[in-house]
Design a protein around this motif. Sequence first.
Motif, mmCIF file in Angstrom:
data_model
loop_
_atom_site.group_PDB
_atom_site.id
_atom_site.type_symbol
_atom_site.label_atom_id
_atom_site.label_comp_id
_atom_site.label_asym_id
_atom_site.label_seq_id
_atom_site.Cartn_x
_atom_site.Cartn_y
_atom_site.Cartn_z
ATOM 1 N N VAL A 75 0.860 -1.189 0.000
ATOM 2 C CA VAL A 75 0.000 0.000 0.000
ATOM 3 C C VAL A 75 0.894 1.237 0.000
ATOM 4 N N THR B 152 -10.846 -3.973 6.036
ATOM 5 C CA THR B 152 -10.688 -3.576 4.643
ATOM 6 C C THR B 152 -10.338 -4.792 3.808
ATOM 7 N N ARG C 162 -14.751 -1.616 4.767
ATOM 8 C CA ARG C 162 -14.365 -0.614 3.774
ATOM 9 C C ARG C 162 -13.636 -1.290 2.617
ATOM 10 N N TRP D 240 -10.492 -1.528 -0.263
ATOM 11 C CA TRP D 240 -9.049 -1.622 -0.029
ATOM 12 C C TRP D 240 -8.407 -0.225 0.011
ATOM 13 N N PRO D 241 -7.373 -0.016 0.833
ATOM 14 C CA PRO D 241 -6.711 1.289 0.909
ATOM 15 C C PRO D 241 -6.007 1.665 -0.397
ATOM 16 N N VAL E 66 -1.632 5.517 2.468
ATOM 17 C CA VAL E 66 -1.512 5.820 3.892
ATOM 18 C C VAL E 66 -0.617 7.044 4.029
ATOM 19 N N VAL F 239 -5.695 6.863 6.559
ATOM 20 C CA VAL F 239 -5.795 5.846 5.510
ATOM 21 C C VAL F 239 -6.896 6.278 4.549
ATOM 22 N N THR F 240 -6.556 6.363 3.271
ATOM 23 C CA THR F 240 -7.524 6.711 2.237
ATOM 24 C C THR F 240 -7.915 5.451 1.480
ATOM 25 N N PHE F 241 -9.221 5.242 1.341
ATOM 26 C CA PHE F 241 -9.740 4.013 0.746
ATOM 27 C C PHE F 241 -10.147 4.236 -0.709
ATOM 28 N N THR G 207 -11.493 8.864 3.889
ATOM 29 C CA THR G 207 -10.274 8.821 4.686
ATOM 30 C C THR G 207 -10.643 8.687 6.164
#
Length: 493
Positions: free
Chosen positions: A144, A200, A288, A290-291, A294, A299-301, A306
């Motif tokens: 990620v 996630t 949620r 997947w990210p 980061v 963490v932004t999905f 976020t």
Amino acid sequence: MHTKVAVIGAGPGGLVAARWLLAEGFDTHLFEQGPELGGQWTGEIGASGVWPTLYTNTSRILTAFSDLPHDGDQTFLSARQILRYLHRYAEMFRLKDRIRLSSKVIHVKHGGGRWSVETADGAEAFDRVVIASGRFQTPALPPVPGLSTFSGPEGVRSTFDYRGVEPYRGKRVLVGGCAVSALEVAAELAHGGAAAVTVTQRRQRYVLPKFAAGVPSDHRIFTRYGALAAERLPVTEVDRQLKTIVTDAGGSPEQYGAPTPDPSLFAAGVTLSQDYLPLVAEGRIDVRPWPLSVSGPDVTFADGGTQQFDGLLFGTGFRLDLPFLADEIRETLGLDDVHLDADRYTFHPDLPGLAFVGMWDQSGGYFVPLELQARWLAYTWSGRVPGADLGAQRAAVEAYRARRGLPQKTRMNLAAIGFARAAGCEPQLDRWPELRRALLFGPLAPSCFRLDGPDALPDAAEEFARAAAAFGAIESPEFTDREQADWNLLQSH
């Protein structure tokens, strides 16, 4: 002079391999890098992904070897109970005196007609070597972007290193992955006082409860009928039948407020977890996508949202890691993080005298197929069953290579039946008419593989009948209407 065999690893695979090699007359020596036998079940920090409060997701009947049933009638067992069981098994077959504890193997190579196994104490020559060091020892964290910048106080860990809820009480935790460790850890955190738990996933799997309608789910989904269906029926029909079993037992994830999985169970995958979906339904676990990235605590999905977290835990699989194998052996095997070229995960035609136990990725419990693989290995080396000719082995290796890039996980019942056939101990339906339904639609209990073939036991039929009827699902010898329809369909192909 006895043939001298080294077994690398004294977890379940190494112990059961040593038991059957000794039975076939081999002078067997086990090397264990840890201070105690048991492999993952020791819970040793840094060497095991088993946390203190873990319970098996497979039933006691299918988490045992054929010579030693578990005591009592508890359905799912704690990690400590499994470790005690392995000690009892080692004592039963006098394996403990053959285990060299705290003996990490650092190099295995071949030369001069023999195999060299090297530890810190030096190198020793063996006629043959079995690699049973474990498939699930080197966790893989996902790539990620920005993961290394995460600044939450509990940091980034693999679920392999999780040892309990205490550090996460009152904290916001993101758990990545959809396999059993991720879902079980998420459920434990939600029950244990985490302030917020978010899961996630790259895709939503179907989730099968460990126990449904009074029957352990591994008794329903990992059957001999299922293995025969996979061989004879169209993939779409096998998919339909398995999905029916799963959704009848636990519904579909979207009914609990989780994302909707792919209509195909094979495309979506399936995970065993008793509490995960009910906790999603209660709002105690958020789900949620997947990210994407980061940055610090954020963490932004993939949906653009976020969130801030105090800790990240990832249950995202393992790398196949055998660093002690010589380079030429690794090259012959085509070894990488996922693949190991071998005939049915066991033999390579260009590496006679070398074998592997437990090195495949699987859904379902390992104890039963591990024992069957160990029997096949021991019987083949002793000559009790004929080994595959080199041409057949090469064809098997080529077939495996052709599947590279495709999903590698196999189902427990497919592995077990394949090894049982190779070992000559697949139970014969026509010899056991009173057990026909249990042998097809009941649990693949280890006792059913002592009915026929080498090392058959006189009390195996009685033991298997008890195992099949233990939860009331296979008390009658008559098929249910669904079973009869499935059997008729199978017979027509």
